[in-house]
Scaffold this motif. Sequence first.
Motif, PDB file in Angstrom:
ATOM      1  N   ARG A   8       0.853  -1.196   0.000  1.00 35.56           N
ATOM      2  CA  ARG A   8       0.000   0.000   0.000  1.00 35.56           C
ATOM      3  C   ARG A   8       0.887   1.243   0.000  1.00 35.56           C
ATOM      4  NH1 ARG A   8      -5.302  -1.304   1.749  1.00 35.56           N
ATOM      5  NH2 ARG A   8      -5.460  -3.383   2.695  1.00 35.56           N
ATOM      6  N   SER A   9       0.576   2.174  -0.859  1.00 41.20           N
ATOM      7  CA  SER A   9       1.330   3.428  -0.898  1.00 41.20           C
ATOM      8  C   SER A   9       1.080   4.236   0.366  1.00 41.20           C
ATOM      9  CB  SER A   9       0.904   4.251  -2.123  1.00 41.20           C
ATOM     10  OG  SER A   9       1.476   5.548  -2.079  1.00 41.20           O
ATOM     11  N   ARG A  10       2.133   4.886   0.860  1.00 38.29           N
ATOM     12  CA  ARG A  10       1.981   5.806   1.983  1.00 38.29           C
ATOM     13  C   ARG A  10       1.684   7.222   1.498  1.00 38.29           C
ATOM     14  NH1 ARG A  10       6.558   2.748   3.648  1.00 38.29           N
ATOM     15  NH2 ARG A  10       7.968   4.446   3.036  1.00 38.29           N
ATOM     16  N   GLU A  11       1.760   7.436   0.168  1.00 30.82           N
ATOM     17  CA  GLU A  11       1.545   8.763  -0.414  1.00 30.82           C
ATOM     18  C   GLU A  11       0.105   8.998  -0.850  1.00 30.82           C
ATOM     19  OE1 GLU A  11       5.615   9.945  -2.619  1.00 30.82           O
ATOM     20  OE2 GLU A  11       4.429   8.433  -3.649  1.00 30.82           O
ATOM     21  N   CYS A 257      -4.350   6.491  -7.964  1.00 33.09           N
ATOM     22  CA  CYS A 257      -4.076   7.242  -6.733  1.00 33.09           C
ATOM     23  C   CYS A 257      -5.273   7.236  -5.788  1.00 33.09           C
ATOM     24  CB  CYS A 257      -3.690   8.682  -7.072  1.00 33.09           C
ATOM     25  SG  CYS A 257      -2.072   8.851  -7.854  1.00 33.09           S
ATOM     26  N   LEU A 258      -6.452   6.935  -6.315  1.00 27.62           N
ATOM     27  CA  LEU A 258      -7.663   6.871  -5.495  1.00 27.62           C
ATOM     28  C   LEU A 258      -8.016   5.436  -5.086  1.00 27.62           C
ATOM     29  CD1 LEU A 258      -9.913   9.496  -7.343  1.00 27.62           C
ATOM     30  CD2 LEU A 258      -8.553   9.809  -5.262  1.00 27.62           C
ATOM     31  N   GLY A 259      -7.150   4.485  -5.419  1.00 33.51           N
ATOM     32  CA  GLY A 259      -7.355   3.122  -4.967  1.00 33.51           C
ATOM     33  C   GLY A 259      -7.988   2.175  -5.956  1.00 33.51           C
ATOM     34  N   VAL A 260      -8.038   2.523  -7.253  1.00 28.79           N
ATOM     35  CA  VAL A 260      -8.610   1.633  -8.270  1.00 28.79           C
ATOM     36  C   VAL A 260      -7.559   0.616  -8.709  1.00 28.79           C
ATOM     37  CG1 VAL A 260      -9.611   1.502 -10.588  1.00 28.79           C
ATOM     38  CG2 VAL A 260     -10.247   3.379  -9.054  1.00 28.79           C
ATOM     39  N   ASP A 261      -8.004  -0.628  -8.913  1.00 26.78           N
ATOM     40  CA  ASP A 261      -7.101  -1.734  -9.238  1.00 26.78           C
ATOM     41  C   ASP A 261      -7.180  -2.223 -10.684  1.00 26.78           C
ATOM     42  OD1 ASP A 261      -6.276  -2.238  -6.370  1.00 26.78           O
ATOM     43  OD2 ASP A 261      -8.430  -2.628  -6.205  1.00 26.78           O
ATOM     44  N   MET A 262      -8.332  -2.038 -11.331  1.00 23.10           N
ATOM     45  CA  MET A 262      -8.547  -2.636 -12.655  1.00 23.10           C
ATOM     46  C   MET A 262      -9.196  -1.628 -13.589  1.00 23.10           C
ATOM     47  SD  MET A 262     -10.111  -6.230 -11.203  1.00 23.10           S
ATOM     48  CE  MET A 262     -10.239  -7.038 -12.806  1.00 23.10           C
ATOM     49  N   PHE A 263      -8.781  -1.682 -14.867  1.00 25.98           N
ATOM     50  CA  PHE A 263      -9.295  -0.764 -15.875  1.00 25.98           C
ATOM     51  C   PHE A 263      -9.514  -1.504 -17.191  1.00 25.98           C
ATOM     52  CE2 PHE A 263      -6.503   1.502 -13.015  1.00 25.98           C
ATOM     53  CZ  PHE A 263      -7.175   2.687 -12.723  1.00 25.98           C
ATOM     54  N   ASP A 264     -10.460  -1.004 -17.977  1.00 24.40           N
ATOM     55  CA  ASP A 264     -10.581  -1.408 -19.376  1.00 24.40           C
ATOM     56  C   ASP A 264     -11.041  -0.205 -20.167  1.00 24.40           C
ATOM     57  OD1 ASP A 264     -13.552  -1.857 -20.731  1.00 24.40           O
ATOM     58  OD2 ASP A 264     -13.603  -1.742 -18.545  1.00 24.40           O
ATOM     59  N   MET A 342       1.009   0.791 -16.837  1.00 22.90           N
ATOM     60  CA  MET A 342       0.588   0.141 -15.599  1.00 22.90           C
ATOM     61  C   MET A 342       1.773  -0.504 -14.887  1.00 22.90           C
ATOM     62  SD  MET A 342      -2.403   1.136 -15.814  1.00 22.90           S
ATOM     63  CE  MET A 342      -3.002   0.505 -14.268  1.00 22.90           C
ATOM     64  N   ARG A 343       2.701  -1.038 -15.662  1.00 20.45           N
ATOM     65  CA  ARG A 343       3.905  -1.636 -15.067  1.00 20.45           C
ATOM     66  C   ARG A 343       4.721  -0.557 -14.344  1.00 20.45           C
ATOM     67  NH1 ARG A 343       5.899  -3.629 -19.495  1.00 20.45           N
ATOM     68  NH2 ARG A 343       4.807  -5.614 -19.317  1.00 20.45           N
ATOM     69  N   GLU A 344       4.863   0.613 -14.971  1.00 21.46           N
ATOM     70  CA  GLU A 344       5.602   1.707 -14.341  1.00 21.46           C
ATOM     71  C   GLU A 344       4.866   2.242 -13.117  1.00 21.46           C
ATOM     72  OE1 GLU A 344       8.720   2.684 -15.148  1.00 21.46           O
ATOM     73  OE2 GLU A 344       8.608   0.939 -16.459  1.00 21.46           O
ATOM     74  N   ILE A 345       3.562   2.253 -13.162  1.00 24.73           N
ATOM     75  CA  ILE A 345       2.773   2.677 -11.999  1.00 24.73           C
ATOM     76  C   ILE A 345       3.006   1.733 -10.828  1.00 24.73           C
ATOM     77  CG2 ILE A 345       0.405   2.762 -11.112  1.00 24.73           C
ATOM     78  CD1 ILE A 345      -0.409   4.082 -13.751  1.00 24.73           C
ATOM     79  N   ARG A 346       3.022   0.443 -11.093  1.00 21.95           N
ATOM     80  CA  ARG A 346       3.269  -0.531 -10.008  1.00 21.95           C
ATOM     81  C   ARG A 346       4.656  -0.322  -9.398  1.00 21.95           C
ATOM     82  NH1 ARG A 346       0.659  -4.091 -13.751  1.00 21.95           N
ATOM     83  NH2 ARG A 346       2.658  -5.065 -14.328  1.00 21.95           N
ATOM     84  N   LYS A 347       5.645  -0.064 -10.255  1.00 24.13           N
ATOM     85  CA  LYS A 347       6.991   0.193  -9.747  1.00 24.13           C
ATOM     86  C   LYS A 347       7.019   1.450  -8.885  1.00 24.13           C
ATOM     87  CE  LYS A 347       9.558  -1.912 -13.613  1.00 24.13           C
ATOM     88  NZ  LYS A 347      10.473  -1.618 -14.752  1.00 24.13           N
ATOM     89  N   ALA A 348       6.306   2.487  -9.325  1.00 20.03           N
ATOM     90  CA  ALA A 348       6.293   3.747  -8.584  1.00 20.03           C
ATOM     91  C   ALA A 348       5.640   3.574  -7.218  1.00 20.03           C
ATOM     92  CB  ALA A 348       5.566   4.819  -9.392  1.00 20.03           C
ATOM     93  N   MET A 354       4.860   7.399  -6.177  1.00 18.92           N
ATOM     94  CA  MET A 354       3.717   7.571  -7.057  1.00 18.92           C
ATOM     95  C   MET A 354       3.418   9.040  -7.342  1.00 18.92           C
ATOM     96  SD  MET A 354       1.653   6.012  -8.972  1.00 18.92           S
ATOM     97  CE  MET A 354       0.354   6.657 -10.030  1.00 18.92           C
ATOM     98  N   LEU A 355       3.542   9.892  -6.364  1.00 12.93           N
ATOM     99  CA  LEU A 355       3.251  11.310  -6.595  1.00 12.93           C
ATOM    100  C   LEU A 355       4.309  11.952  -7.496  1.00 12.93           C
ATOM    101  CD1 LEU A 355       1.867  12.509  -3.149  1.00 12.93           C
ATOM    102  CD2 LEU A 355       0.656  11.575  -5.135  1.00 12.93           C
ATOM    103  N   SER A 356       5.560  11.530  -7.349  1.00 12.81           N
ATOM    104  CA  SER A 356       6.614  12.016  -8.248  1.00 12.81           C
ATOM    105  C   SER A 356       6.374  11.501  -9.657  1.00 12.81           C
ATOM    106  CB  SER A 356       7.986  11.559  -7.754  1.00 12.81           C
ATOM    107  OG  SER A 356       8.277  12.112  -6.501  1.00 12.81           O
ATOM    108  N   PHE A 357       5.943  10.234  -9.770  1.00 11.61           N
ATOM    109  CA  PHE A 357       5.628   9.661 -11.085  1.00 11.61           C
ATOM    110  C   PHE A 357       4.484  10.434 -11.729  1.00 11.61           C
ATOM    111  CE2 PHE A 357       3.106   6.924 -13.816  1.00 11.61           C
ATOM    112  CZ  PHE A 357       4.071   6.403 -14.664  1.00 11.61           C
ATOM    113  N   ARG A 358       3.468  10.747 -10.933  1.00 18.38           N
ATOM    114  CA  ARG A 358       2.316  11.497 -11.442  1.00 18.38           C
ATOM    115  C   ARG A 358       2.764  12.847 -12.007  1.00 18.38           C
ATOM    116  NH1 ARG A 358      -1.088  15.159  -8.784  1.00 18.38           N
ATOM    117  NH2 ARG A 358      -3.228  15.252  -9.600  1.00 18.38           N
ATOM    118  N   LYS A 359       3.631  13.543 -11.300  1.00 16.28           N
ATOM    119  CA  LYS A 359       4.129  14.842 -11.761  1.00 16.28           C
ATOM    120  C   LYS A 359       4.934  14.679 -13.039  1.00 16.28           C
ATOM    121  CE  LYS A 359       6.914  18.788 -10.252  1.00 16.28           C
ATOM    122  NZ  LYS A 359       7.731  19.354  -9.135  1.00 16.28           N
TER     123      LYS A 359
END
Length: 373
Positions: A8-11, A257-264, A342-348, A354-359
């Motif tokens: 779980r992200s702390r950010e 960033c809001l806690g969603v896990d799956m997308f299509d 999505m792979r890069e998001i998981r790494k972040a 994650m917030l730095s990745f978002r920026k």
Amino acid sequence: MRFSIQHRSRECQGRIGCLETAHGKIETPVFMPVGTQASVKAVSPEELEELGAEIILANTYHLYLRPGHDLIGRLGGLHRFMHWNRPILTDSGGFQVYSLARLRTVSPDGVVFQSHIDGSRHFLGPEKAMEIQQALGSDIMMTFDECVPFPAAYDDVLDAVKRTTRWAERCATRKEPGEGALFGIVQGGMFPDLRAMSARELVALGFDGYALGGLSVGEDAETRLAVIQAARPFLPEEKPLYLMGVGTPADLVEAVCLGVDMFDCVMPTRNARNGTLFTSVGRVAIKNARYADDDRPLDPNCSCYTCRHYSRAYLRHLFMARELLAYRLNTIHNLAYYIDLMREIRKAIEAEQMLSFRKWFYQSQEINQKEDA
């Protein structure tokens, strides 16, 4: 199906998880390519595997009409029918029926609608939606729901929420032991209190996961994020959350960033066929004349088949000549972009960045926009 949260992200509310199904594991957050009619348009299952796709989506409504769920069931189920041995999620058909507003009649039992193919009349309700998905052999099934247009009156949305809950309960009674997972779909339009109401009622029924439906129907991004925020506190943290039919790369970043896990979403494949390509420096409209003699790969930061072998000039030539290869190469790249994102998001998330990745994401996407507009 089993779902475990690994970090779980702390950010922010982002998290890394793992979905385990009969046909394999899925790392989340995940993007699911859309294979509406048992095919992700323009690419083969082998190409999807090479891209790293772990799960795809197919559609109950379309496969019911053509070629028919009974036929697919007799031929061994959807996995065997389309030669895809990894997990499959099937939508219930509720959104497709919603899109046929002029050709449908909603009742407490379900929906009577006319086929978009030949005008024939059909009935689709909770029991029928489950029957179809069971015949297909889905790893993740969706409850039958009622999607409302945007904008819509409060009372109309309230009625739809009540029907969605009743239909979800009827779907739950049809689920057999040992079958795939069943997700409930939260409705409620753009009204936060109705979203909360829908979420609470579905959680009381105890589904394997939950989805946010009825979005990407004309609302702006700010409204969409507000809807996610309104529903999220009422949905269990230990269950996967699926945002249906959304969206742009920015939508994915914000929703994670809001806690969603799956997308299509059909955006990567549809835009590929229309000549709009996603890259690490923004969108590229490949038809633009500036690419006519551009010998560079589409995205120097991408290692997909298309970027390894073909130049922007060649991709533009194919697209302008309406060569079928254009659709295949463009689709391979766009899907690679989404899956890699999505792979890069998981790494972040794992690195607490994650917030730095978002920026960084927003800064990188601005590079190409003015030139390519």
